[in-house]
Structures are given as structure tokens and as C-alpha cells.
Design an enzyme around this catalytic site. Sequence first.
Site, PDB file in Angstrom:
ATOM      1  N   GLU A  45     -77.799  40.299  13.997  1.00  0.00           N
ATOM      2  CA  GLU A  45     -78.465  41.436  13.597  1.00  0.00           C
ATOM      3  C   GLU A  45     -79.649  41.228  12.724  1.00  0.00           C
ATOM      4  O   GLU A  45     -79.646  40.321  12.070  1.00  0.00           O
ATOM      5  CB  GLU A  45     -77.267  42.335  13.070  1.00  0.00           C
ATOM      6  CG  GLU A  45     -77.713  43.923  12.515  1.00  0.00           C
ATOM      7  CD  GLU A  45     -76.655  44.456  11.839  1.00  0.00           C
ATOM      8  OE1 GLU A  45     -76.793  45.829  11.485  1.00  0.00           O
ATOM      9  OE2 GLU A  45     -75.902  43.880  10.889  1.00  0.00           O
ATOM     10  N   LYS A 117     -77.247  50.914  17.614  1.00  0.00           N
ATOM     11  CA  LYS A 117     -76.001  50.576  16.881  1.00  0.00           C
ATOM     12  C   LYS A 117     -75.505  52.016  16.677  1.00  0.00           C
ATOM     13  O   LYS A 117     -76.249  53.036  16.126  1.00  0.00           O
ATOM     14  CB  LYS A 117     -76.297  50.068  15.330  1.00  0.00           C
ATOM     15  CG  LYS A 117     -75.308  49.841  14.575  1.00  0.00           C
ATOM     16  CD  LYS A 117     -75.559  49.169  13.259  1.00  0.00           C
ATOM     17  CE  LYS A 117     -74.624  48.892  12.227  1.00  0.00           C
ATOM     18  NZ  LYS A 117     -75.035  48.119  11.027  1.00  0.00           N
ATOM     19  N   CYS A 158     -72.552  44.653  14.418  1.00  0.00           N
ATOM     20  CA  CYS A 158     -72.125  44.790  13.007  1.00  0.00           C
ATOM     21  C   CYS A 158     -70.998  45.717  12.605  1.00  0.00           C
ATOM     22  O   CYS A 158     -69.760  45.748  12.872  1.00  0.00           O
ATOM     23  CB  CYS A 158     -73.174  44.810  12.158  1.00  0.00           C
ATOM     24  SG  CYS A 158     -72.778  44.101  10.251  1.00  0.00           S
TER      25      CYS A 158
END
Length: 278
Positions: A45, A117, A158
Amino acid sequence: MSAATRRVALLQMTTGIDPAANAATIVRAVEEAAEAGAAMLFTPEMSGLLDRDRARGARHIVPEAANPVLAAAREAAGRAGIWVHLGSLAVQADGTRWANRAFVIDPAGEIAARYDKIHMFDVDLASGETWRESAAYQPGEAVVTVECPLGRLGLAICYDVRFPALFEELGRLKCDVIAIPAAFTVPTGRAHWHLMQRARAVEASAFVIAAAQVGRHEDGRETYGHSLVIDPWGEVLLDMGEGGGLGFAEIDLARIAEVRAQVPSLANRRAIPTSARP
């Protein structure tokens, strides 16, 4: 190596505040991964920039078409003839908000898939760290999969790892591999990193590949490392610990069918009834 086995490379890096330096690290990793026979390279990330000073970092956050790290990774992938999963970059999404966006790049250097995300990291940790990702980033709205040499690849980033519904959908879509690039904090990493990554692999009966940031960064943060490759049974095939650089793992795609036959949880899944109101 069997016909169903693929070699993957993971870059564990300590991204800093200079995109040019970070791009150079990624380009070297692409070249080395290709030379070592990897079918695909995975990076963490925020591979292009990690800067908690948003005012300072903002001048580097541009639309993806103008992003120099993305351009360098695409050129390197095309030159080396290798697939690259660029874990994520901060890109300008609209006039005021950014996106934390993952890219899958094919061996011609073309973008095969993008994923923004979905879940924003807004927390106050017991260590005193405070993070408000939603203050600058807009959340994604789509579940994304893409076909690649590893089969069907599902994308997450994440903090997404804490939300099983996303992985239930990726399991329903029969992903063979799920990428979960990360920049995990040290306190949460020590407590939950291995536990959750293994759980996601078992739930989806899929390989999980989690390339991670590591160490002390220029902006003062510290990340946990321990980039992982986990098989569909939950076995850890690679744990890169706290060092930087490239790691490699061999993944046998035939293992997916073996596990799904032994524990057919995807086939046995039922919709959960809505609880009755009193």
C-alpha cells in the site's frame, strides 16, 4: 515445478516522501523479480508516497494519468514482460478528494484493473497515534477482480482486511488469490496481522498475498512489515519479517481445488436470515 505452480515476488519497502526515490525502488524490484522468474510482483500500500504531512505531500498527489510512479512501474513492467500489482498509490480523484488506488499492470505495461480502497482507516490508537484517512480520501464503491497468471485475483487494501463482508464477496466470486497490500501500524500488526490474513485465506479458500511496508519512515511513522503469502488452508508460505527487499514464494494453484473439496464452505454458504424484531 508443476504446471500449476507460479512464482510470485513481494516487495517489502520503506516508502518515503520522495516519489522519484520510491519509483526507483519499484523499478529495480520489477527487474529483479522478472530476472528471478516470477510471474507477478506485488508491492505494498502507498508504494509511491508515504507522508503524514498532508500539506507537504499534496503537491505530489496528482491524477493517475500524471502520476510518475505509475508511469515508471508501467514502463518497467512492459520492458521486463511481467505482471505487477502496484499495491496502491495516492491519486487525485476529483477536485478536493484523493483515492487510495491499487493497480494491476500487465506485461505490456497496460492497466488491467484498478481498485479504490473501500474502508477508511479512522482510529485513535492506545499508542497515541491518530489516523483520519477519510479527511483526505474518498472511499471506493466497487469490488474488483481481474484475470492474471495466478487465476482470478481479488483486490483489497490494508484496513479492508478487518471487514469480512468484502472477503465473503471475493469468495463468492471464486477468487483464486486475494491481494491485501498494507502499511500496518506496529501495535495493530503485532496484535492482528497474521491472525486476520490467515482468516481471510481460510474464509475465501484462496491464496492471500500481502506485501507490506516496513520500518521507520521519513515522515516519522513505523510500519510492521511481515509481508505474507498464505495458502488456502491458512498455512504461511512466506513471512518476510522486518527486513526490506524482495521475497519469493511458489504457489501451487492446484491446492485451491484440494482445499475447497476438503472443506466446501463456499459451496455450503447460505444467506443469514434477518433477525426478528422484538
